[in-house]
Scaffold this motif. Structure first.
Motif, PDB file in Angstrom:
ATOM      1  N   SER A 210       1.020  -1.371   0.112  1.00 29.00           N
ATOM      2  CA  SER A 210      -0.032   0.104   0.346  1.00 29.00           C
ATOM      3  C   SER A 210       0.675   1.167   0.036  1.00 29.00           C
ATOM      4  O   SER A 210       0.723   2.246  -0.433  1.00 29.00           O
ATOM      5  CB  SER A 210      -0.582   0.537   1.317  1.00 29.00           C
ATOM      6  N   VAL A 211       1.599   0.983   0.417  1.00 30.96           N
ATOM      7  CA  VAL A 211       3.012   1.883   0.889  1.00 30.96           C
ATOM      8  C   VAL A 211       3.305   2.787  -0.176  1.00 30.96           C
ATOM      9  O   VAL A 211       3.370   3.417  -1.309  1.00 30.96           O
ATOM     10  CB  VAL A 211       3.930   2.402   2.031  1.00 30.96           C
ATOM     11  N   GLU A 212       3.841   1.337  -1.311  1.00 25.39           N
ATOM     12  CA  GLU A 212       4.923   1.661  -2.545  1.00 25.39           C
ATOM     13  C   GLU A 212       3.656   1.911  -3.990  1.00 25.39           C
ATOM     14  O   GLU A 212       4.146   3.073  -4.049  1.00 25.39           O
ATOM     15  CB  GLU A 212       5.282   0.747  -2.912  1.00 25.39           C
ATOM     16  N   LYS A 213       2.500   1.956  -2.950  1.00 27.10           N
ATOM     17  CA  LYS A 213       1.598   1.778  -4.409  1.00 27.10           C
ATOM     18  C   LYS A 213       0.946   3.566  -4.349  1.00 27.10           C
ATOM     19  O   LYS A 213       0.902   4.390  -4.692  1.00 27.10           O
ATOM     20  CB  LYS A 213       0.612   1.218  -3.968  1.00 27.10           C
ATOM     21  N   ALA A 214       0.783   3.784  -2.967  1.00 23.85           N
ATOM     22  CA  ALA A 214       0.560   5.616  -2.481  1.00 23.85           C
ATOM     23  C   ALA A 214       1.996   6.246  -2.921  1.00 23.85           C
ATOM     24  O   ALA A 214       1.050   7.720  -3.387  1.00 23.85           O
ATOM     25  CB  ALA A 214       0.768   5.781  -1.118  1.00 23.85           C
ATOM     26  N   ALA A 215       3.378   5.992  -3.011  1.00 27.44           N
ATOM     27  CA  ALA A 215       3.864   6.669  -3.476  1.00 27.44           C
ATOM     28  C   ALA A 215       4.043   6.564  -4.980  1.00 27.44           C
ATOM     29  O   ALA A 215       3.668   7.590  -5.550  1.00 27.44           O
ATOM     30  CB  ALA A 215       5.575   6.014  -2.817  1.00 27.44           C
ATOM     31  N   ALA A 216       3.747   5.970  -5.771  1.00 26.90           N
ATOM     32  CA  ALA A 216       3.522   5.555  -6.787  1.00 26.90           C
ATOM     33  C   ALA A 216       2.454   6.850  -7.277  1.00 26.90           C
ATOM     34  O   ALA A 216       2.563   7.133  -8.517  1.00 26.90           O
ATOM     35  CB  ALA A 216       3.618   3.720  -7.132  1.00 26.90           C
ATOM     36  N   ALA A 217       1.387   6.510  -7.141  1.00 25.51           N
ATOM     37  CA  ALA A 217       0.014   7.139  -7.611  1.00 25.51           C
ATOM     38  C   ALA A 217       0.379   8.171  -6.983  1.00 25.51           C
ATOM     39  O   ALA A 217      -0.406   9.562  -8.381  1.00 25.51           O
ATOM     40  CB  ALA A 217      -1.113   7.035  -6.416  1.00 25.51           C
ATOM     41  N   LEU A 218       1.352   9.144  -6.347  1.00 23.83           N
ATOM     42  CA  LEU A 218       1.423  10.890  -5.929  1.00 23.83           C
ATOM     43  C   LEU A 218       3.378  11.220  -7.097  1.00 23.83           C
ATOM     44  O   LEU A 218       3.602  12.594  -6.865  1.00 23.83           O
ATOM     45  CB  LEU A 218       1.376  11.054  -4.259  1.00 23.83           C
ATOM     46  N   GLY A 219       3.358   9.657  -7.623  1.00 24.69           N
ATOM     47  CA  GLY A 219       4.701  10.334  -8.758  1.00 24.69           C
ATOM     48  C   GLY A 219       5.994  10.698  -7.504  1.00 24.69           C
ATOM     49  O   GLY A 219       6.466  11.032  -7.601  1.00 24.69           O
ATOM     50  N   LEU A 220       5.971   9.967  -6.473  1.00 20.13           N
ATOM     51  CA  LEU A 220       7.667  10.187  -5.719  1.00 20.13           C
ATOM     52  C   LEU A 220       7.678   9.041  -5.842  1.00 20.13           C
ATOM     53  O   LEU A 220       7.502   7.527  -5.489  1.00 20.13           O
ATOM     54  CB  LEU A 220       6.525  10.232  -4.418  1.00 20.13           C
ATOM     55  N   ALA A 221       9.576   8.995  -5.523  1.00 21.07           N
ATOM     56  CA  ALA A 221      10.018   7.727  -4.990  1.00 21.07           C
ATOM     57  C   ALA A 221       9.664   6.591  -3.843  1.00 21.07           C
ATOM     58  O   ALA A 221       9.448   4.996  -3.568  1.00 21.07           O
ATOM     59  CB  ALA A 221      11.242   7.601  -5.543  1.00 21.07           C
ATOM     60  N   THR A 222       9.733   7.722  -2.683  1.00 19.66           N
ATOM     61  CA  THR A 222       9.005   7.216  -1.975  1.00 19.66           C
ATOM     62  C   THR A 222       8.192   8.577  -0.367  1.00 19.66           C
ATOM     63  O   THR A 222       8.060   9.670  -0.924  1.00 19.66           O
ATOM     64  CB  THR A 222      10.184   6.701  -1.050  1.00 19.66           C
ATOM     65  N   LEU A 223       7.065   7.605   0.218  1.00 16.73           N
ATOM     66  CA  LEU A 223       6.067   8.974   1.274  1.00 16.73           C
ATOM     67  C   LEU A 223       7.495   9.673   2.194  1.00 16.73           C
ATOM     68  O   LEU A 223       6.809  10.292   2.452  1.00 16.73           O
ATOM     69  CB  LEU A 223       5.507   7.899   1.873  1.00 16.73           C
ATOM     70  N   ARG A 224       8.634   9.108   2.215  1.00 21.10           N
ATOM     71  CA  ARG A 224       9.303   9.477   2.528  1.00 21.10           C
ATOM     72  C   ARG A 224       9.346  11.636   1.559  1.00 21.10           C
ATOM     73  O   ARG A 224       9.597  12.250   2.709  1.00 21.10           O
ATOM     74  CB  ARG A 224      10.493   9.883   2.464  1.00 21.10           C
TER      75      ARG A 224
END
Ligand code: ADP
Ligand code: MG
Length: 364
Positions: A210-224
């Motif tokens: 989920s965390v990786e999917k969220a980052a990808a959806a935002l166009g970010l490498a990670t949620l950091r």
């Protein structure tokens, strides 16, 4: 010869190590001890006082899921070091431990890291501890199949007594942060609920996905890289996956809480971190949904009896909680937690005081 590696407790920064976040673990006095010898026949053999039987595999047979069960954590380290091109031959290990298994105190990393130090010494590899930690992570991810981040292995190998280890998982950098609760008239209690989780069973992997999917959806490498405002961008995706926004919100707010705790510790204001521990627990309970009734009860009972703050620690779904407690209230809090468990019909918890201790080393 023998090597010992400690369990660890994470003070704060939970479920952020696979999101490029920061966390603040410290090593425990409890240790896993590995007595190890080289073998000339290219085999890996292992025994543990915690498990029945002897495991015996050829080094070439070590692969994802093989050997199955507990020995995969140890054999996986040999596999990872060999995969990295190091000349590692056969090994025999005998394991004893005071780190409780599956309690969220990272007996898995303690076992891996003790084996890694043994291999490094016995085969004269001369690797840096960060390299050994990386091999241990690969062992757990690829051979055991548990999708854990790098926090546990870093804590076990790099922690020092009287400090918590600030680990930035984005670049692997670390800093020792002064952390000596007794000097402030405080103790960290570790409450093992005795509810045993199984990290390899998929729920941990689902959170990570989920965390990786969220980052990808935002166009970010990670949620950091994400701010709370950025997460608004998940509302559209959320129609497809209702969990994404709260999961990401936990990660982003937890990373911010770690920074606040570190600032307080650097400032000698340990007594003030309690509300941040409480907020971390709420976030893990409500947004990340990795707590369980026993962990919630342990935290609530500890707070009611005088803890300054309390939170689940480790992967969740059972395992342990920590509570920051004035030294004069340790007995009250311990009794209150045990009474609350008895009243709820739960099995008895184990309560111990956590002393920020040294990392892994050779012991004889
Ligand atoms: P935790 O790391 O929080 O204790 P894990 O589920 O990640 O929980 O790892 C626990 C597993 O690691 C055990 O079920 C066992 O397979 C293995 N393990 C850890 N310590 C030992 C030990 N001393 N002897 C045998 N296996 C161990
Ligand atoms: Mg573990």
């Amino acid at each position: 010869m023998r090597w010992a590696a400690p369990g660890r407790v994470n003070l704060i920064g939970e479920h952020v190590d696979y999101a490029g976040g920061v966390c603040l673990p410290f090593a425990l006095a409890e240790r896993t001890v590995v007595e190890a010898h080289t073998r000339a026949d290219g085999r890996f053999t292992a025994r543990s006082t915690a498990e029945d039987g002897v495991v015996d595999v050829a080094l070439d047979e070590i692969a994802p899921g093989s050997p199955a069960g507990w020995a995969g954590y140890a054999a996986g380290v040999l596999w990872a070091l060999r995969a990295a091109g190091h000349a590692v031959g056969g090994l025999d290990v005998a394991v004893t431990a005071t780190v409780p298994l599956g309690a969220g105190l990272s007996s898995s990393a303690a076992l891996e890291c003790a084996v890694a130090l043994a291999v490094d010494d016995l085969y004269g590899l001369g690797l840096a501890r960060t390299e050994l930690a990386a091999a241990c992570v690969r062992a757990e991810n690829e051979i055991v199949g548990a999708a854990t981040g790098g926090m546990d292995q870093a804590a076990v190998l790099l922690a020092t007594a009287g400090h918590a280890l600030l680990l930035d998982t984005r670049d692997g950098s670390t800093r020792q942060v002064p952390f000596a609760p007794a000097d402030d008239g405080l103790a960290v209690l570790v409450i093992d609920t005795r509810v045993r989780h199984h990290l390899a069973d998929g729920r941990y992997g689902a959170r990570r996905a989920s965390v990786e999917k969220a980052a990808a959806a935002l166009g970010l490498a990670t949620l950091r890289e994400a701010t709370l405002r950025d997460l608004e961008g998940l509302r559209d995706v959320e129609r497809l996956d209702v969990d994404l926004l709260p999961r990401a919100r936990h990660v982003v707010t937890e990373i911010a809480r770690v920074a606040e705790v570190v600032a307080l510790l650097d400032d000698g204001r340990l007594r003030e971190v309690g509300p941040l521990l409480d907020a971390s627990h709420e976030s893990l309970r409500v947004d990340y949904e990795v707590s369980c009734p026993e962990l919630d009860l342990a935290c609530a009972a500890a707070r009611a009896a005088g803890a300054l703050g309390a939170r689940m620690t480790g992967g969740g779904f059972g395992g342990s909680a920590i509570a920051l407690v004035p030294l004069g209230r340790v007995d009250d809090v311990t009794r209150a937690v045990c009474d609350a468990f008895a009243a709820a019909g739960y099995g008895g918890p184990t309560v111990r005081t956590a002393e920020p201790s040294a990392g892994a080393s050779r012991v004889g």
